[in-house]
Design an enzyme around this catalytic site. Structure first.
Site, PDB file in Angstrom:
ATOM      1  N   GLN A 174       0.810  -1.224   0.000  1.00 18.24           N
ATOM      2  CA  GLN A 174       0.000   0.000   0.000  1.00 18.24           C
ATOM      3  C   GLN A 174       0.843   1.274   0.000  1.00 18.24           C
ATOM      4  OE1 GLN A 174      -2.988  -0.015  -0.815  1.00 18.24           O
ATOM      5  NE2 GLN A 174      -3.774  -2.033  -0.257  1.00 18.24           N
ATOM      6  N   SER A 189       2.495  -5.349  -5.059  1.00 21.47           N
ATOM      7  CA  SER A 189       1.485  -5.957  -5.924  1.00 21.47           C
ATOM      8  C   SER A 189       1.204  -5.058  -7.124  1.00 21.47           C
ATOM      9  CB  SER A 189       0.217  -6.122  -5.091  1.00 21.47           C
ATOM     10  OG  SER A 189      -0.838  -6.541  -5.892  1.00 21.47           O
ATOM     11  N   HIS A 244      -1.650  -4.940  -9.083  1.00 21.83           N
ATOM     12  CA  HIS A 244      -3.006  -4.423  -9.305  1.00 21.83           C
ATOM     13  C   HIS A 244      -3.405  -3.294  -8.367  1.00 21.83           C
ATOM     14  CE1 HIS A 244      -5.311  -6.713  -6.111  1.00 21.83           C
ATOM     15  NE2 HIS A 244      -4.167  -7.368  -6.107  1.00 21.83           N
ATOM     16  N   CYS A 284      -9.823  -9.560   1.068  1.00 25.20           N
ATOM     17  CA  CYS A 284      -9.501 -10.974   1.318  1.00 25.20           C
ATOM     18  C   CYS A 284      -9.849 -11.421   2.733  1.00 25.20           C
ATOM     19  CB  CYS A 284      -8.013 -11.228   1.079  1.00 25.20           C
ATOM     20  SG  CYS A 284      -7.344 -10.358  -0.319  1.00 25.20           S
TER      21      CYS A 284
END
Ligand code: PMP
Length: 373
Positions: A178, A196, A198, A320
């Site tokens: 993040q 990450s 995406h 998640c």
């Protein structure tokens, strides 16, 4: 639709998608194959590694392309734990970690590792004195997210590193999912770093783990030789190239996009302050992309569903996590189970408009007026 869940997934940058399609069409060989098509794919993979290393300012040899931050976190945590098991089986973490970190630790705990969780203050910032008191000769890993996905609290990673300099056998893993592309972050502060694709305009299914050269780590995915010792399989060349492109775009526009999100966050906070019974859980100095809040008397899942019915997408906890359980992160800062069940999250990006924020506030007022839940 009004999309306010950029922390869960951000739309792909058109240039990133073009890079993916172009490389995927051009490279027909397997990058591990020893013929001209293989060599061409291998060269493209090397190019992607150098490109990403250049943007992230790290040694290219330490980069491992993965399927996302979950795989990166699993690879680093299990890899370091297994490689260091002869030194010790003690790990320190925080209550703000993503499930792809905390679930690895639960799994290790079931196999005999000891896991300690750091205290956090009302802003979610870890207690460094507690860290000092928990460190032992057999502590092999400290794992701290640079910014958590629920509150957006920014952790003092430099200070954690300074404490660990006296513990040469203890590694620091940072989940930087993040923070990358949103705030400046020096990867070399840590021993291993996850990110990450995406979350930063990359393609779903792309991620990276960076590992300092001297860190011992057993691979998670065993198999034949590949472009890295630490992850077997045929390299996903086009995904790697697309992720390098996404990193380039996110990092080169970082400051200007951050300034815009700061303004949007300030507007959102101003508007929310006029509503009754709203508690904002994110600290004032959190990453401005993330705002965690709750409305007294309405469960987070009900508020999310009511907004969804009006065409507005927000999340309760991270995408998640398990539904209908209190937020661990919000509980850690409030110590209040009710507030942890009422909490939900708005997440912004440079693509968010002021009109979207005004429409969101009107929808919230309607929901509160109609008393859902
Ligand atoms: N860490 C953090 C802090 C996250 O926010 C996320 C995504 N929700 C992940 C890890 C997992 O990332 P991915 O979806 O790429 O596996």
């Amino acid at each position: 639709m009004i999309y306010l869940d950029y922390t869960a997934n951000a739309p792909v940058e058109p240039e990133v998608l073009n890079t993916f399609c172009e490389v995927e069409r051009r490279c027909l060989g397997n990058a591990n194959a020893r013929h001209s098509a293989g060599r061409q794919a291998h060269a493209e993979m090397e190019k992607a590694i150098l490109h990403a290393a250049d943007v992230l300012n790290v040694e290219p040899g330490g980069l491992i392309f993965t399927s996302g931050a979950s795989e990166s976190n699993n690879t680093a945590i299990f890899g370091i734990a297994h490689a260091s098991r002869h030194i010790g089986r003690h790990i320190i973490t925080t209550p703000l970690e993503h499930a792809s970190v905390s679930a690895c630790l639960t799994s290790l705990q079931e196999r005999g590792w000891e896991i300690d969780v750091l205290e956090v203050d009302r802003q979610g910032i870890i207690d460094l004195e507690h860290l000092k008191s928990l460190l032992r000769a057999d502590t092999v890993l400290v794992t701290v997210c640079a910014v958590d996905s629920e509150l957006g609290t920014i952790q003092p990673i430099d200070a954690v590193k300074a404490i660990l300099t006296e513990k040469p056998d203890c590694r620091l893993h940072v989940d930087a999912t993040q923070i990358i592309g949103k705030l400046p972050f020096r990867l070399q502060t840590a021993d291993t770093v996850s990110l990450s694709g995406h979350k930063i305009g990359g393609i779903n299914g792309s991620g990276l783990l960076w590992k300092r050269n001297e860190v011992g780590m057993e691979p998670l995915i065993h198999g034949g030789t590949s472009t890295t010792l630490y992850r077997s399989g045929s390299p996903a060349v086009a995904l790697a190239a697309s992720l390098a492109k996404a990193l380039e775009i996110a990092c080169s526009n970082q400051e200007q996009r951050l300034n815009r999100v700061h303004l949007l966050n300030a507007l959102l906070r101003r508007r929310l302050s006029t509503m009754e019974n709203v508690t904002i859980h994110s600290p004032g100095n959190a990453l401005p992309h993330i705002l965690n809040l709750g409305v007294k008397g309405i469960r987070g899942v009900d508020f999310r569903d009511a907004l969804d019915a009006k065409g507005i997408c927000v999340s309760v906890k991270s995408a998640c996590s398990v539904e209908n359980t209190p937020s661990r992160a919000v509980y850690a800062v409030t110590r209040n189970r009710r507030q942890a069940l009422e909490a939900w999250r708005v997440s912004l990006s440079h693509l968010t408009t002021t009109e979207e924020i005004e429409a969101f506030i009107s929808a919230c007022n309607e929901i509160v007026g109609g008393k859902v839940g």
